[in-house]
Write an enzyme that holds these catalytic residues in place. Structure first.
Site, mmCIF file in Angstrom:
data_model
loop_
_atom_site.group_PDB
_atom_site.id
_atom_site.type_symbol
_atom_site.label_atom_id
_atom_site.label_comp_id
_atom_site.label_asym_id
_atom_site.label_seq_id
_atom_site.Cartn_x
_atom_site.Cartn_y
_atom_site.Cartn_z
ATOM 1 N N TYR A 1 0.813 -1.205 -0.179
ATOM 2 C CA TYR A 1 -0.137 0.033 0.069
ATOM 3 C C TYR A 1 0.787 1.072 0.048
ATOM 4 O O TYR A 1 2.029 1.372 0.325
ATOM 5 C CB TYR A 1 -0.911 -0.071 1.340
ATOM 6 C CG TYR A 1 -0.242 0.345 2.524
ATOM 7 C CD1 TYR A 1 0.505 -0.601 3.183
ATOM 8 C CD2 TYR A 1 -0.582 1.593 3.251
ATOM 9 C CE1 TYR A 1 0.887 -0.200 4.403
ATOM 10 C CE2 TYR A 1 -0.064 1.981 4.463
ATOM 11 C CZ TYR A 1 0.899 0.830 5.127
ATOM 12 O OH TYR A 1 1.206 1.290 6.361
ATOM 13 N N LYS B 1 6.414 -2.119 1.904
ATOM 14 C CA LYS B 1 5.249 -1.394 2.646
ATOM 15 C C LYS B 1 4.192 -2.628 2.401
ATOM 16 O O LYS B 1 3.259 -1.972 1.652
ATOM 17 C CB LYS B 1 4.923 0.043 2.251
ATOM 18 C CG LYS B 1 4.063 0.776 3.017
ATOM 19 C CD LYS B 1 4.226 2.144 2.737
ATOM 20 C CE LYS B 1 3.048 3.237 3.341
ATOM 21 N NZ LYS B 1 3.120 3.269 5.007
ATOM 22 N N GLU C 1 11.612 2.454 14.533
ATOM 23 C CA GLU C 1 10.605 3.543 13.799
ATOM 24 C C GLU C 1 9.354 3.359 14.549
ATOM 25 O O GLU C 1 9.164 2.610 15.600
ATOM 26 C CB GLU C 1 10.473 3.284 12.381
ATOM 27 C CG GLU C 1 9.734 1.870 11.953
ATOM 28 C CD GLU C 1 9.552 1.810 10.739
ATOM 29 O OE1 GLU C 1 9.467 2.542 9.962
ATOM 30 O OE2 GLU C 1 9.474 0.719 10.249
HETATM 31 N N1 PDD Z 1 2.430 4.812 7.385
HETATM 32 N N2 PDD Z 1 6.926 3.735 9.367
HETATM 33 C C1 PDD Z 1 5.886 2.957 9.140
HETATM 34 C C2 PDD Z 1 5.944 1.559 9.748
HETATM 35 C C3 PDD Z 1 5.094 3.465 8.471
HETATM 36 O O1 PDD Z 1 3.502 2.902 8.235
HETATM 37 C C4 PDD Z 1 4.938 4.760 7.707
HETATM 38 C C5 PDD Z 1 3.629 5.335 7.251
HETATM 39 C C6 PDD Z 1 6.165 5.637 7.891
HETATM 40 C C7 PDD Z 1 6.252 6.845 7.287
HETATM 41 O O2 PDD Z 1 6.108 6.682 5.941
HETATM 42 P P1 PDD Z 1 5.931 7.749 4.959
HETATM 43 O O3 PDD Z 1 6.685 9.061 5.508
HETATM 44 O O4 PDD Z 1 6.224 7.534 3.577
HETATM 45 O O5 PDD Z 1 4.413 8.076 5.216
HETATM 46 C C8 PDD Z 1 7.255 5.020 8.588
HETATM 47 C C9 PDD Z 1 1.256 5.322 6.740
HETATM 48 C C10 PDD Z 1 0.987 6.739 6.821
HETATM 49 C C11 PDD Z 1 0.351 4.490 7.241
HETATM 50 O O6 PDD Z 1 0.322 3.313 7.526
HETATM 51 O O7 PDD Z 1 -0.996 5.072 7.260
#
Ligand code: PDD
Length: 287
Positions: free
Chosen positions: A33, A149, A182
């Protein structure tokens, strides 16, 4: 609220939007996703999310369901039909529908694609950023490919629930060395005692956050020092500031870790400035 979803080539009312019970995303979390922030109806950090989407799909040997140009068009059209200006766009691509069997289905099974859009109350987000949020820590228990992801988010969901039950907004995973990897849905940062911005390096088992990458550029442009170097929860509490980044949170100050204050326990000037600079840049570059 949003009303229209895009599902496998059709725009349908959300209440009538369904995927097959044998979709591999549903049975095996065999899906990836992306989430884009939406500013003024435009996609923020569009390129970074497309690049990561293509990489996630390629690592799992799932075909890109359509060209990037076509996908951009469909994402924009879904946004337009929902009449949402400030929000989040969610895209999910699974390996497709096939009779349950762990190994990949025969060639020719088409990936499933779903897009939804949700509204974000920017005034409420700004108020939350002005106040700062708490995080809790939790042992790292995810698989070894957090750089992809995928929708396999059960550990993240459980960690987030733990945070919620403690009155916190995010959970930080801590690995066996005692270092923060993270957040459950964000990347973790501190401004250390020397004023250096620090976030975990991407050799570690983390998602390469698109917001994180853009913010590194913002930080360098602002003439501040940034290091991709891990930190412990204790270092975060002793830091000048801490914050998280992600498409949902943008740059969000963290004022407590496991119930103990970070620095003075209030949002600091650097996170506030970086939030402003990040949003300005994201708006200017949104497509
Ligand atoms: N999540 N780390 C994890 C585990 C994440 O799920 C996300 C983002 C990030 C930040 O990534 P980015 O800057 O590309 O949004 C880091 C999204 C927003 C979600 O699961 O809704």
């Amino acid at each position: 609220m949003s009303r229209i979803a895009y599902v496998n080539g059709r725009f349908v009312p959300k209440a009538e939007a369904f995927v097959h019970i044998e979709d591999r995303g549903y049975q095996f979390a065999d899906a990836v996703y992306e989430v884009w922030a939406l500013f003024g109806g435009k996609l923020a950090d569009a390129e970074g999310h497309f690049v990561r989407l293509e990489r996630s799909l390629s690592e799992l040997k799932i075909a890109m369901p359509m060209s990037r140009t076509a996908l951009t068009h469909v994402l924009r059209e879904t946004v337009r039909r929902n009449r949402i200006q400030e929000g989040l766009v969610y895209l999910q691509v699974s390996r497709g529908v096939a009779t349950r069997d762990h190994a990949f289905p025969a060639e020719g099974v088409r990936p499933s694609i779903v897009i939804t859009v949700s509204r974000v109350d920017r005034a409420a987000s700004e108020a939350r950023a002005a106040k700062g949020v708490s995080v809790v820590t939790t042992p790292e228990n995810r698989w070894g490919r957090c750089d992809i992801k995928t929708v396999g988010l059960l550990p993240n969901a459980l960690a987030k629930q733990k945070a919620r039950e403690s009155g916190a907004v995010e959970a930080w995973f801590v690995d066996e060395l005692g270092l923060v990897t993270e957040g459950a849905s964000s990347n973790a940062w501190i401004v250390d005692q020397d004023g250096v911005l620090r976030t975990r390096d991407t050799n570690a088992n983390i998602l390469r956050g698109v917001t994180r990458n853009s913010l590194i550029e913002v930080i360098r442009e602002a003439g501040l020092k940034v290091e991709e170097r891990p930190f412990t929860p204790d270092e975060a509490r002793q830091a000048k500031e801490a914050f998280i980044t992600g498409a949902g949170t943008l740059v969000l100050p963290v004022v407590a870790v496991d119930g103990k204050p970070v620095g003075e326990g209030v949002p600091g000037p650097i996170a506030a400035r970086l939030r402003r600079l990040y949003i300005e840049r994201a708006k200017a570059k949104a497509i």
